[in-house]
Design an enzyme around this catalytic site. Structure first.
Site, PDB file in Angstrom:
ATOM      1  N   TYR A  58       7.333   5.764   8.821  1.00 36.06           N
ATOM      2  CA  TYR A  58       7.661   4.415   8.140  1.00 36.06           C
ATOM      3  C   TYR A  58       8.841   4.363   8.114  1.00 36.06           C
ATOM      4  CZ  TYR A  58       2.542   4.652   6.638  1.00 36.06           C
ATOM      5  OH  TYR A  58       1.181   4.880   6.534  1.00 36.06           O
ATOM      6  N   HIS A 124      -1.783  12.265  10.495  1.00 36.62           N
ATOM      7  CA  HIS A 124      -1.863  10.950  10.442  1.00 36.62           C
ATOM      8  C   HIS A 124      -2.597  10.626  11.833  1.00 36.62           C
ATOM      9  CE1 HIS A 124       1.150   7.372   9.505  1.00 36.62           C
ATOM     10  NE2 HIS A 124      -0.206   6.962   9.469  1.00 36.62           N
ATOM     11  N   PRO A 219      -6.984  -1.929   0.971  1.00 36.51           N
ATOM     12  CA  PRO A 219      -8.238  -2.634   0.207  1.00 36.51           C
ATOM     13  C   PRO A 219      -8.087  -3.793  -0.126  1.00 36.51           C
ATOM     14  CG  PRO A 219      -6.482  -1.213  -1.070  1.00 36.51           C
ATOM     15  CD  PRO A 219      -6.083  -1.112   0.207  1.00 36.51           C
ATOM     16  N   LEU A 220      -6.982  -4.571   0.104  1.00 40.50           N
ATOM     17  CA  LEU A 220      -6.694  -5.952   0.060  1.00 40.50           C
ATOM     18  C   LEU A 220      -6.839  -6.761   1.370  1.00 40.50           C
ATOM     19  CD1 LEU A 220      -4.147  -5.914  -2.858  1.00 40.50           C
ATOM     20  CD2 LEU A 220      -6.617  -6.497  -3.032  1.00 40.50           C
ATOM     21  N   GLY A 221      -7.154  -6.159   2.437  1.00 40.53           N
ATOM     22  CA  GLY A 221      -7.309  -6.482   3.851  1.00 40.53           C
ATOM     23  C   GLY A 221      -6.030  -7.262   4.419  1.00 40.53           C
ATOM     24  N   GLY A 223      -3.430  -8.139   2.709  1.00 38.82           N
ATOM     25  CA  GLY A 223      -3.462  -9.165   2.051  1.00 38.82           C
ATOM     26  C   GLY A 223      -4.078 -10.412   2.001  1.00 38.82           C
ATOM     27  N   PHE A 224      -5.015 -10.652   2.985  1.00 39.98           N
ATOM     28  CA  PHE A 224      -5.752 -11.707   2.917  1.00 39.98           C
ATOM     29  C   PHE A 224      -6.684 -11.817   1.822  1.00 39.98           C
ATOM     30  CE2 PHE A 224      -9.560 -13.821   4.074  1.00 39.98           C
ATOM     31  CZ  PHE A 224      -9.154 -15.096   4.678  1.00 39.98           C
TER      32      PHE A 224
END
Length: 332
Positions: A58, A124, A219-221, A223-224
């Protein structure tokens, strides 16, 4: 915050972790602010979100360097998870699972993170040119040397390359069966969310049967599922969502019923409850060994995500989520 455990060693972490990737990689580079991200990490630790998830790729490297500035002051408050196995070049990413490289990469991560031990060291991606047992064996040596406390595996991410008729995580399960013969797997990291529930088929049951922790990525797609993204608004060229089939304007509009359902449930729980918190509470309800790791780079979102650990969904909420339409748009 509620605590949950990872692996047979029962390593304790806050029920909601913090994905640090957006602070340095893959999301809207122009909106990344180092000092603001540092404050977000401190806020996460203050709220009990002790699991900080990063990787050497990253940035590359800059995300670990950023976390090192926090760990220098607050190592005792944090559970550090980083990854090895991917190298970033110009316009490409390649796997490297050679044992010598793994050892060097671990030492480099320890220096950047300003710590003498990594709590969870994750592979990874497996290197197709190196037997995964050799890579895992080198990682096990790091545990025996005291540089790493536990080992984890990230799920194989190639949706489009799986065998005809195979389920999404069959290849990951095969890898897990192989490395488990070499050294115990403490955690598996894979995508799991209201709109990407595939891990529930085989991967999560595999973890449950062996007391292996499950780190729920995205877990929040992406951001969607927060309900804060506007269809057609567009993304910066270096934002991974600019190339994701679910983030075209057409697919974002088509998937709005999912967000609407989460918003309805949130309203039942109070005016300050958000769709994002409902989405995280759903992930938390999938099992006691599941730890959602939502990515964030702002204090506001970190605090909101952490508060989801206190939200309990009723049976009617879970039934409503189960009845939501499946997401449209896929890598397949």
């Amino acid at each position: 915050m509620e605590r949950r455990t990872i692996g047979a060693a029962a390593l304790s972490v806050g029920a909601v972790g913090l994905g640090c990737m957006p602070m340095s990689w893959a999301y809207s580079t122009s909106r990344q602010r180092g000092e603001e991200s540092l404050r977000a990490v401190h806020r996460a630790l203050d709220a009990g979100s002790s699991l900080l998830d990063t990787a050497d790729m990253y940035g590359p490297f800059t995300n670990e360097l950023l976390l090192g500035r926090v760990l220098k002051e607050r190592r005792a408050d944090a559970f550090v998870s980083t990854k090895v196995g991917l190298l970033v070049g110009d316009q490409h990413i390649v796997a490297n699972g050679r044992p010598g490289y793994v050892r060097r990469a671990c030492d480099a991560s320890l220096r950047r993170l300003q710590t003498d031990v990594i709590d969870l060291y994750q592979l990874h991606r497996a290197d197709p040119e190196v037997p995964v047992e050799e890579t895992w064996g080198a990682m096990a040596e790091l545990v025996r040397a005291g540089k790493v406390r536990a080992l984890g595996l990230c799920a194989v991410g190639a949706r489009s390359s799986r065998r005809p008729g195979a389920r999404l995580h069959d290849a990951t399960v095969r890898q897990l069966e192989r490395v488990q013969q070499v050294f115990p797997v403490s955690a598996v990291q894979a995508e799991l969310s209201v709109w990407s529930p595939e891990a529930l088929e085989t991967l999560l049951p595999w973890c449950e049967a062996r007391s292996v922790g499950f780190l729920a990525a995205m877990p929040l797609g992406n951001g969607f599922l927060t309900g804060t993204l506007t269809p057609g608004e567009g993304f910066e060229a270096d934002d991974l969502r600019a190339r994701h089939p679910r983030f075209t304007a057409e697919m974002m509009a088509a998937n709005q019923p999912i967000v609407a359902g989460l918003r309805r449930i949130a309203r039942r729980h109070g005016e300050h409850v958000t769709p994002a918190q409902v989405a995280l509470a759903w992930v938390l309800s999938r099992g006691r060994q599941v730890i959602p790791v939502p990515g964030a780079k702002r204090q506001r979102w970190v605090a909101e995500n952490a508060a989801a650990a206190g939200l309990r969904l009723a049976d009617e909420d879970l039934a409503e989520i189960a009845g939501l339409p499946p997401a449209q748009g896929s890598w397949d």
